[in-house]
Design a protein around this motif. Structure first.
Motif, PDB file in Angstrom:
ATOM      1  N   THR A   1      11.841   2.214  10.472  1.00  0.00           N
ATOM      2  CA  THR A   1      11.447   0.835  10.215  1.00  0.00           C
ATOM      3  C   THR A   1       9.932   0.801  10.106  1.00  0.00           C
ATOM      4  N   ILE A   2       9.433   0.026   9.168  1.00  0.00           N
ATOM      5  CA  ILE A   2       7.994  -0.127   9.025  1.00  0.00           C
ATOM      6  C   ILE A   2       7.616  -1.593   9.166  1.00  0.00           C
ATOM      7  N   GLN A   3       6.533  -1.836   9.874  1.00  0.00           N
ATOM      8  CA  GLN A   3       5.925  -3.156   9.969  1.00  0.00           C
ATOM      9  C   GLN A   3       4.448  -2.986   9.625  1.00  0.00           C
ATOM     10  N   LEU A   4       3.967  -3.816   8.705  1.00  0.00           N
ATOM     11  CA  LEU A   4       2.600  -3.667   8.228  1.00  0.00           C
ATOM     12  C   LEU A   4       1.951  -5.040   8.135  1.00  0.00           C
ATOM     13  N   LEU A   5       0.715  -5.124   8.566  1.00  0.00           N
ATOM     14  CA  LEU A   5      -0.029  -6.391   8.503  1.00  0.00           C
ATOM     15  C   LEU A   5      -1.464  -6.117   8.071  1.00  0.00           C
ATOM     16  N   GLN A   6      -1.960  -6.922   7.141  1.00  0.00           N
ATOM     17  CA  GLN A   6      -3.379  -6.884   6.793  1.00  0.00           C
ATOM     18  C   GLN A   6      -4.024  -8.183   7.228  1.00  0.00           C
ATOM     19  N   GLU A   7      -5.023  -8.061   8.087  1.00  0.00           N
ATOM     20  CA  GLU A   7      -5.706  -9.253   8.594  1.00  0.00           C
ATOM     21  C   GLU A   7      -6.423  -9.988   7.475  1.00  0.00           C
TER      22      GLU A   7
ATOM     23  N   PHE B   1       0.782  -1.241   0.000  1.00  0.00           N
ATOM     24  CA  PHE B   1       0.000   0.000   0.000  1.00  0.00           C
ATOM     25  C   PHE B   1       0.814   1.292   0.000  1.00  0.00           C
ATOM     26  N   PHE B   2       1.959   1.338   0.649  1.00  0.00           N
ATOM     27  CA  PHE B   2       2.703   2.584   0.796  1.00  0.00           C
ATOM     28  C   PHE B   2       4.100   2.480   0.191  1.00  0.00           C
ATOM     29  N   THR B   3       4.450   3.442  -0.634  1.00  0.00           N
ATOM     30  CA  THR B   3       5.813   3.533  -1.148  1.00  0.00           C
ATOM     31  C   THR B   3       6.643   4.390  -0.200  1.00  0.00           C
TER      32      THR B   3
END
Length: 203
Positions: free
Chosen positions: A197-203, A66-68
Motif C-alpha cells: 500500500t502506498i500513501q503519498l502527500l505533497q505539502e 510522481f511514482f509509477t
C-alpha cells in the motif's frame, strides 16, 4: 593499505575503551562507532534527524503522484486522489504528525497476466530505490507503538478507505523528499502478501 589503517584504528579505539572502562561516560553524542571485522561504521540516532537540515531535492520526478508502479504490478480499486487532505506520517522521534496537502493513496497488487512473481519485498524495494534516487530520506521503519496507534485511531479520518494500511498488524516505512514547491511524504506497508500500500502527500 586501507584495511591496515582501519585495523590500527580499531585497536586504538579498543585500547582507549579499556583504559577508560572505570570512568563514567560523559559523552552524550548521538553518534556511536562500531568496530566489526576492522570496518568502522557510524550510526546516528534517528531521533536526532532535523528535517529542515535535509537537502532540497532538484531531481526531475515528473508530475504528481510522481511514482509509477514497479514492473508487473498496478494500482487497484480506483486510487484515492484528493486535492487537499491530511495524512498521519510516522516520524523519526516516534511521533505521528499530521501533514496537509495533495494526497494519493492506493493498494498495489500484481498485474493481471503478469509473468513475474511479485512480492511485497520487491514492491517496497522498488519504491525505496526510486525515492532515495530522487533525494529522499527514510524517516521511520517498523511497527507503530500503542501510543501511535491510539493517535491514529483518534485522528485518521481516512482509515478504512482504499489505500488504508493495516497499521495494527504490519510494519510501515515512511520517507520524505524535500522540495522547493512542497515537501513530499511517502509511506509504504510491509506485509506477507504479494502486495503493498502506498500513501503519498505533497505539502
Amino acid at each position: 593499505m586501507k584495511r591496515a589503517i582501519l585495523s590500527s584504528l580499531g585497536l586504538a579505539l579498543l585500547a582507549s575503551a579499556c583504559n577508560n572502562s572505570g570512568q563514567e561516560n560523559q559523552n552524550n553524542s548521538d553518534t556511536t562507532i562500531v568496530i566489526k571485522d576492522t570496518i568502522v561504521e557510524t550510526k546516528t540516532d534517528p531521533q536526532s534527524l532535523d528535517i529542515n537540515s535535509i537537502q532540497i531535492s532538484t531531481a526531475d520526478i515528473g508530475d504528481f503522484p510522481f511514482f509509477t508502479t514497479p514492473e508487473g504490478s498496478e494500482y487497484i480499486n480506483n486510487p484515492k486522489v484528493k486535492a487537499f487532505d491530511a495524512l498521519l506520517i510516522a516520524m523519526p522521534d516516534g511521533s505521528l504528525q499530521s501533514k496537509e496537502g495533495k494526497v494519493f493513496k492506493s493498494f498495489i497488487h500484481p498485474s493481471k497476466g503478469s509473468v513475474n512473481e511479485i512480492t511485497n519485498l520487491y514492491l517496497n524495494k522498488s519504491y525505496e530505490d526510486a525515492i532515495l534516487k530522487a533525494g529522499g530520506i527514510k524517516l521511520f521503519d517498523g511497527k507503530l507503538s500503542p501510543e501511535q496507534i491510539k493517535i491514529y485511531d483518534e485522528k485518521a479520518r481516512y482509515k478504512g478507505e482504499d489505500g488504508s494500511m493495516d497499521i495494527y498488524n504490519n510494519p510501515i516505512k515512511s520517507y520524505i523528499i524535500r522540495r522547493a514547491d512542497g515537501d513530499i511524504y511517502i509511506q509504504l506497508e510491509d506485509n506477507i502478501d504479494a502486495s503493498s500500500t502506498i500513501q503519498l502527500l505533497q505539502e
